[in-house]
Motif scaffolding. Structure first.
Motif, short mmCIF file in Angstrom:
data_model
loop_
_atom_site.label_atom_id
_atom_site.label_comp_id
_atom_site.label_asym_id
_atom_site.label_seq_id
_atom_site.Cartn_x
_atom_site.Cartn_y
_atom_site.Cartn_z
N ALA A 241 -1.59 -1.24 0.36
CA ALA A 241 -0.03 -0.82 0.01
C ALA A 241 0.87 -1.73 0.15
N TYR A 242 0.88 -2.27 1.55
CA TYR A 242 1.81 -3.40 1.67
C TYR A 242 1.48 -4.84 1.18
N ASN A 243 0.21 -4.82 0.49
CA ASN A 243 -0.30 -6.25 -0.09
C ASN A 243 0.59 -6.24 -1.37
N LYS A 244 0.96 -5.10 -1.80
CA LYS A 244 1.89 -4.94 -3.16
C LYS A 244 3.12 -5.14 -3.07
N THR A 245 3.69 -4.44 -1.73
CA THR A 245 5.24 -4.36 -1.55
C THR A 245 5.56 -5.60 -0.68
N ASN A 246 4.65 -6.06 0.08
CA ASN A 246 5.25 -7.28 1.36
C ASN A 246 4.19 -8.37 1.06
N LYS A 247 3.81 -8.87 -0.17
CA LYS A 247 2.54 -9.70 -0.32
C LYS A 247 3.05 -10.96 0.48
N GLY A 248 2.26 -11.78 1.16
CA GLY A 248 2.38 -12.67 1.90
C GLY A 248 3.12 -12.96 3.24
N GLU A 249 3.23 -11.39 3.84
CA GLU A 249 4.15 -11.29 4.90
C GLU A 249 3.31 -10.64 6.02
N THR A 250 3.65 -10.88 7.23
CA THR A 250 3.13 -10.21 8.33
C THR A 250 4.07 -8.85 8.60
N VAL A 251 3.42 -7.89 8.66
CA VAL A 251 4.18 -6.55 8.56
C VAL A 251 3.74 -5.93 9.76
N HIS A 252 4.92 -5.44 10.69
CA HIS A 252 4.75 -4.62 12.05
C HIS A 252 5.01 -3.34 11.48
N THR A 253 4.02 -2.24 11.74
CA THR A 253 4.24 -0.88 11.37
C THR A 253 4.43 -0.25 12.52
N ASN A 254 4.55 0.98 12.43
CA ASN A 254 4.58 2.19 13.70
C ASN A 254 3.20 2.68 13.84
N ILE A 255 2.12 2.10 13.00
CA ILE A 255 0.72 2.80 13.28
C ILE A 255 0.27 2.53 14.69
N ASP A 256 -0.28 3.63 15.39
CA ASP A 256 -0.90 3.32 16.72
C ASP A 256 -2.40 3.23 16.44
#
Length: 733
Positions: free
Chosen positions: A256-271
């Protein structure tokens, strides 16, 4: 004159060279590089990554370099890195001397800064002219960036063999951990790789790579960078053999993030710990469900306070090659079943047009050809609104929506965050409350989480009356659990307000629950839309929901609105205390004898008074159609009041006035007709039936008649033996 021209020429040339020098360095060294998408949990642990569009594992640039790698790299590539200004003349001269002496190129003498320039110019030729350009650009780079920035750029773009580019990608591909956690042996291995990545890497010339690593470790030990114990342990470490697969802890979230934030490092709230435990629960249940033909299972856990997911499983067993496993159910529009009913219930309470226990009609109904039925195919005549919600009765829910208004509810859902309502409100019609619309599990669960947070914070939201929300949570908390646990007997079991949903054809099974800390959503079914007999929200998704809630840690929510694992009741000044008829759930009327005092939303002041106590003797009398079904389940009602209201003693149960009815054909093509149903208060009344003025039959006791009217508009009139009449109009389509 000649000298003057020479001076002018030199000055102009110098000015041109100076301008060229000042602007020779590109504003960005790597403008065309594309990067991998990297998704991290709340503590920086990797959940997964996707390869860059050019087929390289190249993680987004980092602004720092881990200590061990920095020390190892400088010692191996450029011992005077911290001292020179981009070019080390001594190293260059030494390289030239060595190359002449050996008769071939054995050393380039390039600094780390010059190597960085060379990496940024991959198509440039390798000759003396290019070497000079690299030196000039390196000097210019040193004037614009700090040593730390140069080192970070180098680490982010250096080749590490194969399609691995950059330190962070190399650390994960070769050692399965972030660069900050590398050992001295691992850091030294990566430090020597960029020197000749095509010829020496873990999969090629391993002996040479091992020798280079160990020589570097010895230098580090001799210089006191590592002590004797670390040096000995580093020498004993074996080289990695093959690149490792990257983590796939939350593959659907990464996609999902590869579609919306492609090429970025995404910091999530996932534990990541909760994520792995969620995966275990979902995969375990998926194995059991698969034996029943239920192949797909998805779940999400949302932190109420942040509104963000802390665990996200788009589908079970995504890595085993199962067909359909890569479908992200959390973001796929599916029939919502009954999961939207709590929103309607809360909204009606909030506007004051319905109270928690208001009796709702539960009768056969046909509205423009739409004939909803309860899941158990039974009718109760009249049922309190809170019980209708807890039992997920469809007919009362449709009547609630008729009272509230389809366009208003449609807009409410949009305002709450549903993005899947792509058709008009009229197109969905009343079926929107029964699964006629599609929703995403992630969005619907987020709405439940928001309602919990709104109750605790008072923030703005379309549904924000705390008294209305309190009654909603209390009603949903009382819903029977699929594990048949009596919450009154087991104090350790977590309290949850939860709602299930089952779509038509047993295609979708939902369960969504919420408490002050978390909202959990579960969906079970088949991604291809095929139904499975017996697939229901309560018995399929429900047990998974409670397994997930039981594994969640308590967040220790303590505020004026929540504590001890459940919502604290609203304060008196947040609503009004009113007397409510015990029998009907409406506000107390002048003839209601038994009343309850409830805290209600302030808007309830304008609600209706009880319409079913009309005489001074306090007789509770329902309309005939409601009464006919109601007394079958309430023996205390039947015959309890001899004195009845003066209204008509009979009422059509089916059809209602203005109904549009479709008569289906049998397999043979014949039209069987439809059963018209009438309720009469008198148990031995005789009723004569007339269709469009023509007599068609007579009934006694049970007033049902099979008729097959022709297409078009019709009037059906009934007359009882006391001369009472009743007429209903309908259209056959």
């Amino acid at each position: 004159m000649r000298r003057k021209r020479i001076k002018i020429t030199l000055a102009v040339t110098g000015a041109i060279l100076l301008v060229w020098y000042l602007f020779c360095l590109p504003s960005k060294l790597f403008p065309d590089d594309v990067y991998s998408t990297v998704v991290l949990d709340r503590n920086g642990q990797m959940l997964g990554a996707r390869i860059a569009s050019d087929g390289q594992w190249r993680f987004p640039e980092s602004d720092s370099v881990p200590y061990k790698f920095a020390v190892a790299l400088i010692e191996f590539e450029d011992q005077y890195f911290t001292q020179h200004k981009g070019v080390n003349l001594f190293s260059l001269l030494r390289a030239v001397y060595g190359n002449i002496k050996s008769g071939k190129i054995t050393s380039g003498g390039s600094t780390i800064t010059m190597q960085l320039i060379r990496i940024s110019r991959p198509k440039a030729p390798r000759n003396l002219k290019e070497k000079l350009i690299e030196a000039i650009l390196a000097c210019r780079l040193e004037e614009t960036k700090s040593k730390q920035e140069i080192l970070a750029l180098y680490a982010s773009h250096a080749p590490f063999g194969g399609n691995v580019v950059g330190l962070e990608a190399a650390a994960w591909r070769y050692f399965g951990r972030p660069a900050t956690e590398l050992s001295w042996a691992e850091a030294a291995t990566l430090a020597v790789l960029p020197n000749s990545p095509a010829n020496v890497h873990p999969g090629k010339n391993r002996e040479l790579l091992l020798a280079k690593r160990n020589r570097l470790l010895k230098k580090l030990h001799d210089k006191g960078c590592i002590d004797a114990e670390d040096y000995s342990l580093a020498l004993d470490e074996r080289l990695v053999i093959n690149p490792r697969p990257l983590p796939q802890v939350a593959p659907h979230l990464v996609d999902a993030y590869n579609k919306t934030n492609k090429g970025e490092t995404v910091h999530t709230n996932i534990d990541i710990d909760l994520q792995e435990r969620l995966n275990q629960i979902v995969n375990s249940w998926n194995k059991d469900f698969a034996m029943r033909g239920i192949n797909d299972l998805a779940a999400i856990v949302i932190d109420v306070r942040s509104g963000q997911p802390v665990a996200y499983c788009g589908n079970a067993a995504a890595g085993n090659g199962r067909e359909g496993a890569m479908v992200n159910i959390l973001e796929s529009p599916r029939s919502t079943g009954s999961t939207l009913k709590p929103f309607l219930y809360s909204a009606l309470l909030q506007e004051g047009t319905m109270l928690p226990g208001t009796l709702m009609a539960d009768l056969p109904v046909n509205i423009g050809g739409f004939s909803p039925k309860n899941f158990d195919l039974e009718y109760r005549g009249a049922v309190p609104a809170d019980q209708a919600l807890a039992r997920s009765l469809n007919v009362p829910a449709v009547n609630m929506l008729r009272n509230y208004g389809i366009p208003k509810f449609y807009q409410l859902l949009k305002d709450c965050g549903m993005t899947t309502l792509t058709r008009s409100a009229d197109d969905y019609g009343l079926s929107i409350i029964l699964g006629g619309a599609e929703g995403k599990l992630a969005e619907i669960t987020r709405i439940y989480a928001t309602l919990s947070r709104v109750y605790q914070t008072g923030e703005e939201f379309p549904i924000n009356d705390r008294v209305a929300l309190w009654h909603t949570f209390e009603t949903l908390k009382g819903l029977g659990r699929p594990d048949e646990i009596d919450l009154r007997l087991v104090r350790s079991v977590r309290k949850v307000a939860w709602k299930t949903g089952t779509s038509w054809g047993f295609r979708d099974a939902w369960a969504v629950g919420v408490n002050p800390d978390y909202a959990v959503g579960v969906w079970a079914g088949n991604a291809d839309g095929s139904g499975v007999p017996g697939l229901t929200g309560a018995m399929t998704a429900g047990p998974v929901l409670f397994d997930i809630f039981n594994m969640l840690p308590s967040l220790g929510t303590e505020n004026e609105y929540a504590g001890g694992g459940w919502f604290l009741p609203p304060m008196r000044n947040e609503g009004i205390e009113a007397e409510v008829c015990h029998d009907s759930g409406f506000l107390k009327g002048p003839y209601c004898s038994q009343v309850d005092t409830l805290l209600l939303p302030k808007s309830a002041e304008a609600s209706r008074a009880c319409p079913y106590h009309k005489t001074a003797d306090g007789a509770f009398v329902l309309p005939p159609a409601m009464e006919w079904y109601y007394k079958q389940r309430h023996p205390e009602y039947a015959g309890a009041h001899a004195k009845r209201a003066s209204d008509s003693p009979m009422e059509f149960i089916y059809p209602e006035n203005g109904a549009r009815i479709h008569i289906p054909r049998q397999l043979s093509g014949d039209i069987e007709g439809i059963v018209f149903n009438l309720a009469h208060r008198s148990g031995n009344a005789t009723v004569w039936w007339h269709l469009d003025g023509s007599y068609v039959g007579q009934t006694t006791d049970i007033h049902q008649l099979l008729l097959a009217p022709s297409p078009g508009k019709h009037n059906l009139t009934v007359v009882d033996n006391n001369g009472n009449t009743k007429t209903v109009s309908f259209t056959i389509i």
